[in-house]
Enzyme design. Sequence first.
Site, PDB file in Angstrom:
ATOM      1  N   LYS A   1     -10.872  15.060   5.391  1.00 23.23           N
ATOM      2  CA  LYS A   1     -12.025  14.540   4.657  1.00 23.23           C
ATOM      3  C   LYS A   1     -12.853  13.611   5.527  1.00 23.23           C
ATOM      4  O   LYS A   1     -12.303  12.849   6.330  1.00 23.23           O
ATOM      5  CB  LYS A   1     -11.559  13.785   3.423  1.00 23.23           C
ATOM      6  CG  LYS A   1     -12.665  13.578   2.414  1.00 23.23           C
ATOM      7  CD  LYS A   1     -12.479  12.329   1.592  1.00 23.23           C
ATOM      8  CE  LYS A   1     -12.954  11.114   2.365  1.00 23.23           C
ATOM      9  NZ  LYS A   1     -12.965   9.882   1.559  1.00 23.23           N
TER      10      LYS A   1
ATOM     11  N   ARG B   1       0.851  -1.209   0.000  1.00 22.52           N
ATOM     12  CA  ARG B   1       0.000   0.000   0.000  1.00 22.52           C
ATOM     13  C   ARG B   1       0.881   1.252   0.000  1.00 22.52           C
ATOM     14  O   ARG B   1       0.608   2.216  -0.718  1.00 22.52           O
ATOM     15  CB  ARG B   1      -0.955  -0.003   1.212  1.00 22.52           C
ATOM     16  CG  ARG B   1      -2.013  -1.104   1.131  1.00 22.52           C
ATOM     17  CD  ARG B   1      -3.058  -0.953   2.224  1.00 22.52           C
ATOM     18  NE  ARG B   1      -2.542  -1.152   3.567  1.00 22.52           N
ATOM     19  CZ  ARG B   1      -2.416  -2.331   4.184  1.00 22.52           C
ATOM     20  NH1 ARG B   1      -2.804  -3.429   3.569  1.00 22.52           N
ATOM     21  NH2 ARG B   1      -1.937  -2.405   5.421  1.00 22.52           N
TER      22      ARG B   1
ATOM     23  N   GLU C   1     -18.135  15.376   2.446  1.00 19.06           N
ATOM     24  CA  GLU C   1     -18.445  14.420   1.376  1.00 19.06           C
ATOM     25  C   GLU C   1     -19.728  13.631   1.672  1.00 19.06           C
ATOM     26  O   GLU C   1     -19.684  12.589   2.320  1.00 19.06           O
ATOM     27  CB  GLU C   1     -17.266  13.439   1.190  1.00 19.06           C
ATOM     28  CG  GLU C   1     -17.495  12.415   0.081  1.00 19.06           C
ATOM     29  CD  GLU C   1     -16.325  11.439  -0.113  1.00 19.06           C
ATOM     30  OE1 GLU C   1     -15.292  11.582   0.558  1.00 19.06           O
ATOM     31  OE2 GLU C   1     -16.454  10.526  -0.934  1.00 19.06           O
TER      32      GLU C   1
ATOM     33  N   LYS D   1     -17.558  17.757  -1.474  1.00 17.14           N
ATOM     34  CA  LYS D   1     -17.212  16.628  -2.363  1.00 17.14           C
ATOM     35  C   LYS D   1     -18.482  15.806  -2.580  1.00 17.14           C
ATOM     36  O   LYS D   1     -18.762  14.856  -1.848  1.00 17.14           O
ATOM     37  CB  LYS D   1     -16.098  15.784  -1.730  1.00 17.14           C
ATOM     38  CG  LYS D   1     -15.733  14.538  -2.540  1.00 17.14           C
ATOM     39  CD  LYS D   1     -14.436  13.900  -2.063  1.00 17.14           C
ATOM     40  CE  LYS D   1     -14.191  12.562  -2.744  1.00 17.14           C
ATOM     41  NZ  LYS D   1     -12.860  12.020  -2.503  1.00 17.14           N
TER      42      LYS D   1
HETATM   43  C1  5MM Z   1     -16.378   7.654  -2.623  1.00 18.80           C
HETATM   44  O1  5MM Z   1     -15.054   7.404  -2.303  1.00 18.80           O
HETATM   45  C2  5MM Z   1     -14.174   8.523  -2.323  1.00 18.80           C
HETATM   46  C3  5MM Z   1     -13.841   8.934  -3.711  1.00 18.80           C
HETATM   47  O2  5MM Z   1     -13.405   7.808  -4.430  1.00 18.80           O
HETATM   48  P1  5MM Z   1     -14.028   7.478  -5.858  1.00 18.80           P
HETATM   49  O3  5MM Z   1     -13.599   8.601  -6.764  1.00 18.80           O
HETATM   50  O4  5MM Z   1     -13.402   6.162  -6.207  1.00 18.80           O
HETATM   51  O5  5MM Z   1     -15.503   7.400  -5.677  1.00 18.80           O
HETATM   52  C4  5MM Z   1     -12.908   8.098  -1.582  1.00 18.80           C
HETATM   53  O6  5MM Z   1     -12.162   9.226  -1.191  1.00 18.80           O
HETATM   54  C5  5MM Z   1     -13.266   7.273  -0.379  1.00 18.80           C
HETATM   55  O7  5MM Z   1     -13.893   8.089   0.555  1.00 18.80           O
HETATM   56  C6  5MM Z   1     -11.977   6.677   0.145  1.00 18.80           C
HETATM   57  O8  5MM Z   1     -11.534   5.754  -0.815  1.00 18.80           O
HETATM   58  C7  5MM Z   1     -12.160   6.004   1.496  1.00 18.80           C
HETATM   59  O9  5MM Z   1     -13.101   4.979   1.365  1.00 18.80           O
HETATM   60  P2  5MM Z   1     -13.325   3.961   2.589  1.00 18.80           P
HETATM   61  O10 5MM Z   1     -14.341   2.999   2.015  1.00 18.80           O
HETATM   62  O11 5MM Z   1     -12.032   3.302   2.821  1.00 18.80           O
HETATM   63  O12 5MM Z   1     -13.821   4.755   3.727  1.00 18.80           O
END
Ligand code: 5MM
Length: 341
Positions: free
Chosen positions: A136, A46, A177, A219
């Site tokens: 975020k 990662r 978001e 967002k």
């Molecule tokens: C919706 O997910 C966010 C934006 O990603 P996409 O453009 O792929 O939709 C993304 O920032 C998301 O919040 C993060 O990947 C964290 O996700 P998790 O599921 O780990 O909380």
Amino acid sequence: MSANDLKDVAQAMVAPGKGLLAADESTGTATKRFDAVGIESTDTSRRDWRELLVTAPGAADYISGVILYDETIRQDASDGSKFPQMLEKVGIIPGIKVDTSTHALPFAPGEQVTEGLDGLRERIAEYVDMGAKFAKWRAVIAIGDGIPSRLCIDANAHALARYAALCQEGGLVPIVEPEVLIDGEHSIDQCYDVTDLTLRTVFDTLFEHRVSFEGMILKPSMVISGKGASDRAGVEEVAEKTLRVLYRNVPAAVTGVCFLSGGQSAEEATAHLDAMNKMAPNAPWQLSFSYARALQGTPMEIWNGDAANKEKAQKAFTFRAKLVSAARKGEYSPDMEKEAA
Ligand code: 5MM
């Protein structure tokens, strides 16, 4: 950080032609993404993946900021430096995901609320010390039989507002978001109605909690047909309905709107952003991006966990970033997809 400083950071996050890379997948989500392309998920893989992205030559021409995950912000990059300092060096603003994920909302079957408020003031202070400039928090609203409920929208709006106020108090620009999920067979009009109510509730609650709109970034998801809908709306309709819902609910004082890609293909997410910027060149807020999957998908497949593919994967990443940056200016055309990465 004063209100003016927060506004300066928010403006830098949506600098002309630039947007955000969301690289803040929690370990579970990162593992799901790696599993899908056959890469083993370890703390080192990662770290290597995120380092590959943020060190891609030319990335800073298109990427203003990167959202990091707690694991990443604490890791050493391969040269021993920390991610926030490595980003600052190339002119990219470091940010951090501070929610602790979604959990089942009691007495609301099929619905979730995002947690992470406990100890948040102290965690924000720690992240500020590490060099983060923005944060975020993601809330999810599902569309289905009888959902979303008012309870789910209110609970998530409340948490988003508490989070945003704590961030601004502690010196971080909050990215708010509220994601209306694309999963399901719903029509674009159902998505419109749910997004309308969600954004209205979120902004009412942010106002009640005294959040400065100038010092935050929204967002949102786009107004779009469900992934399983039989007759999915085209690019123009998605752009027109997304703009309409924003004009109805997002105060002009908000500095930037950075869309998530939410399971759209890279090409769709690029075309939709482009259409909005073409339709509304004088919108009161900057219309930009904060994509994870749309920016990372193809390069991750190319990388495949093998250092030998690093350069090729970086080129694919900056190629997509360049196209999304063009879309952010309303200067994208599908023909650009044919250019070699
Ligand atoms: C919706 O997910 C966010 C934006 O990603 P996409 O453009 O792929 O939709 C993304 O920032 C998301 O919040 C993060 O990947 C964290 O996700 P998790 O599921 O780990 O909380």
